[in-house]
Design a protein around this motif. Structure first.
Motif, PDB file in Angstrom:
ATOM      1  N   GLU A   2       0.829  -1.213   0.000  1.00 19.42           N
ATOM      2  CA  GLU A   2       0.000   0.000   0.000  1.00 19.42           C
ATOM      3  C   GLU A   2       0.858   1.255   0.000  1.00 19.42           C
ATOM      4  O   GLU A   2       0.562   2.223  -0.701  1.00 19.42           O
ATOM      5  N   THR A   3       1.956   1.242   0.752  1.00 22.69           N
ATOM      6  CA  THR A   3       2.857   2.401   0.778  1.00 22.69           C
ATOM      7  C   THR A   3       3.485   2.626  -0.591  1.00 22.69           C
ATOM      8  O   THR A   3       3.574   3.767  -1.059  1.00 22.69           O
ATOM      9  N   SER A   4       3.904   1.567  -1.237  1.00 22.79           N
ATOM     10  CA  SER A   4       4.500   1.708  -2.570  1.00 22.79           C
ATOM     11  C   SER A   4       3.500   2.299  -3.555  1.00 22.79           C
ATOM     12  O   SER A   4       3.846   3.182  -4.352  1.00 22.79           O
ATOM     13  N   PHE A   5       2.265   1.839  -3.511  1.00 24.23           N
ATOM     14  CA  PHE A   5       1.249   2.390  -4.405  1.00 24.23           C
ATOM     15  C   PHE A   5       0.950   3.851  -4.062  1.00 24.23           C
ATOM     16  O   PHE A   5       0.725   4.669  -4.948  1.00 24.23           O
ATOM     17  N   LYS A   6       0.967   4.176  -2.789  1.00 26.87           N
ATOM     18  CA  LYS A   6       0.744   5.566  -2.378  1.00 26.87           C
ATOM     19  C   LYS A   6       1.856   6.463  -2.917  1.00 26.87           C
ATOM     20  O   LYS A   6       1.598   7.563  -3.414  1.00 26.87           O
ATOM     21  N   VAL A   7       3.091   6.001  -2.845  1.00 28.11           N
ATOM     22  CA  VAL A   7       4.223   6.760  -3.384  1.00 28.11           C
ATOM     23  C   VAL A   7       4.053   6.955  -4.889  1.00 28.11           C
ATOM     24  O   VAL A   7       4.265   8.053  -5.417  1.00 28.11           O
ATOM     25  N   THR A   8       3.658   5.906  -5.588  1.00 24.82           N
ATOM     26  CA  THR A   8       3.466   6.003  -7.035  1.00 24.82           C
ATOM     27  C   THR A   8       2.371   7.003  -7.378  1.00 24.82           C
ATOM     28  O   THR A   8       2.549   7.840  -8.266  1.00 24.82           O
ATOM     29  N   ARG A   9       1.251   6.946  -6.670  1.00 27.00           N
ATOM     30  CA  ARG A   9       0.160   7.898  -6.934  1.00 27.00           C
ATOM     31  C   ARG A   9       0.627   9.333  -6.683  1.00 27.00           C
ATOM     32  O   ARG A   9       0.316  10.236  -7.470  1.00 27.00           O
ATOM     33  N   THR A  10       1.381   9.550  -5.618  1.00 27.55           N
ATOM     34  CA  THR A  10       1.888  10.896  -5.330  1.00 27.55           C
ATOM     35  C   THR A  10       2.835  11.350  -6.428  1.00 27.55           C
ATOM     36  O   THR A  10       2.773  12.498  -6.881  1.00 27.55           O
ATOM     37  N   SER A  11       3.704  10.456  -6.869  1.00 28.60           N
ATOM     38  CA  SER A  11       4.623  10.765  -7.963  1.00 28.60           C
ATOM     39  C   SER A  11       3.848  11.184  -9.207  1.00 28.60           C
ATOM     40  O   SER A  11       4.169  12.190  -9.850  1.00 28.60           O
ATOM     41  N   ARG A  12       2.805  10.436  -9.519  1.00 30.64           N
ATOM     42  CA  ARG A  12       2.018  10.739 -10.715  1.00 30.64           C
ATOM     43  C   ARG A  12       1.274  12.069 -10.576  1.00 30.64           C
ATOM     44  O   ARG A  12       1.080  12.787 -11.560  1.00 30.64           O
ATOM     45  N   GLU A  13       0.876  12.424  -9.369  1.00 30.11           N
ATOM     46  CA  GLU A  13       0.256  13.736  -9.147  1.00 30.11           C
ATOM     47  C   GLU A  13       1.261  14.843  -9.423  1.00 30.11           C
ATOM     48  O   GLU A  13       0.918  15.870 -10.019  1.00 30.11           O
ATOM     49  N   ILE A  14       2.493  14.639  -9.007  1.00 31.73           N
ATOM     50  CA  ILE A  14       3.548  15.628  -9.262  1.00 31.73           C
ATOM     51  C   ILE A  14       3.776  15.777 -10.759  1.00 31.73           C
ATOM     52  O   ILE A  14       3.856  16.897 -11.288  1.00 31.73           O
ATOM     53  N   TYR A  15       3.861  14.660 -11.479  1.00 27.49           N
ATOM     54  CA  TYR A  15       4.054  14.720 -12.928  1.00 27.49           C
ATOM     55  C   TYR A  15       2.879  15.402 -13.611  1.00 27.49           C
ATOM     56  O   TYR A  15       3.063  16.159 -14.570  1.00 27.49           O
ATOM     57  N   THR A  16       1.675  15.175 -13.126  1.00 28.67           N
ATOM     58  CA  THR A  16       0.500  15.839 -13.692  1.00 28.67           C
ATOM     59  C   THR A  16       0.587  17.343 -13.505  1.00 28.67           C
ATOM     60  O   THR A  16       0.248  18.109 -14.416  1.00 28.67           O
ATOM     61  N   GLU A  17       1.055  17.775 -12.346  1.00 31.73           N
ATOM     62  CA  GLU A  17       1.239  19.218 -12.117  1.00 31.73           C
ATOM     63  C   GLU A  17       2.199  19.810 -13.141  1.00 31.73           C
ATOM     64  O   GLU A  17       1.993  20.924 -13.622  1.00 31.73           O
ATOM     65  N   TRP A  18       3.242  19.084 -13.470  1.00 34.10           N
ATOM     66  CA  TRP A  18       4.177  19.559 -14.493  1.00 34.10           C
ATOM     67  C   TRP A  18       3.466  19.699 -15.833  1.00 34.10           C
ATOM     68  O   TRP A  18       3.660  20.692 -16.546  1.00 34.10           O
ATOM     69  N   LEU A  19       2.667  18.704 -16.197  1.00 33.64           N
ATOM     70  CA  LEU A  19       1.944  18.768 -17.473  1.00 33.64           C
ATOM     71  C   LEU A  19       1.013  19.962 -17.530  1.00 33.64           C
ATOM     72  O   LEU A  19       0.807  20.546 -18.592  1.00 33.64           O
ATOM     73  N   GLU A  20       0.452  20.317 -16.395  1.00 36.57           N
ATOM     74  CA  GLU A  20      -0.503  21.425 -16.345  1.00 36.57           C
ATOM     75  C   GLU A  20       0.174  22.780 -16.164  1.00 36.57           C
ATOM     76  O   GLU A  20      -0.452  23.808 -16.398  1.00 36.57           O
ATOM     77  N   SER A  21       1.441  22.805 -15.784  1.00 34.62           N
ATOM     78  CA  SER A  21       2.141  24.056 -15.492  1.00 34.62           C
ATOM     79  C   SER A  21       2.980  24.586 -16.648  1.00 34.62           C
ATOM     80  O   SER A  21       3.396  25.742 -16.626  1.00 34.62           O
ATOM     81  N   TYR A  22       3.240  23.739 -17.624  1.00 29.72           N
ATOM     82  CA  TYR A  22       4.097  24.142 -18.734  1.00 29.72           C
ATOM     83  C   TYR A  22       3.319  24.112 -20.033  1.00 29.72           C
ATOM     84  O   TYR A  22       2.436  23.281 -20.231  1.00 29.72           O
ATOM     85  N   THR A  23       3.679  25.035 -20.945  1.00 34.24           N
ATOM     86  CA  THR A  23       3.038  25.080 -22.253  1.00 34.24           C
ATOM     87  C   THR A  23       3.529  23.913 -23.095  1.00 34.24           C
ATOM     88  O   THR A  23       4.551  23.279 -22.783  1.00 34.24           O
TER      89      THR A  23
END
Length: 151
Positions: A2-23
């Motif tokens: 569960e911790t590993s999956f939680k880390v992965t989901r958090t990582s993917r949220e960070i990557y999504t922020e990058w996609l939404e923050s850059y042109t």
């Protein structure tokens, strides 16, 4: 796990922020001295997770052959990515992880082809692959933090 999956989901949220923050232009820019860009790193972590987990388990991957070829280790950006492809990658960031979690909980991963990663990590089980994937995603986040200084 569960911790590993939680880390992965958090990582993917960070990557999504990058996609939404850059042109789109910024996502595609390859700064001098680099051989890839922000969007390649994001596509790469998504494809690598599929190769590490599903490929290692001998199971079908949930990404197209085109995306696998375009973002696998050893590839580099050949053309600019369209907004449609950015959207596809953004959707796959979460759909692939949700499916991995479901498949893990449902016992889909019954075997794993043990191997040593390119970095020297022993991958003997799907759990090893999922844990190593988190490390790999952290490496690419660091690379992206360097790239953004030049965009």
């Amino acid at each position: 796990m569960e911790t590993s999956f939680k880390v992965t989901r958090t990582s993917r949220e960070i990557y999504t922020e990058w996609l939404e923050s850059y042109t789109l232009e910024q996502l595609n820019k390859i700064p001098q001295g680099f051989n890839n860009n922000l969007i390649w790193n994001i596509g790469h972590i998504m494809v690598s997770q599929q190769i590490l987990v599903y490929g290692g388990a001998g199971l079908p991957m949930d990404v197209s052959e085109e995306l696998l070829a375009k973002y696998r280790r050893g590839s580099k950006p050949e053309t600019d990515v369209t907004q449609e492809e950015v959207n596809e990658i953004k959707n796959l960031l979460f759909s692939t992880i949700e499916k991995t979690e479901d498949d893990y909980k449902n016992g889909v991963f019954t075997t794993y082809n043990a191997r040593k990663s390119e970095l020297g990590f022993e991958l003997s089980s799907v759990e090893d692959a999922i844990t190593f994937n988190n490390y790999h995603e952290g490496i690419h986040l660091g690379i992206m933090m360097q790239l953004k200084k030049f965009i």
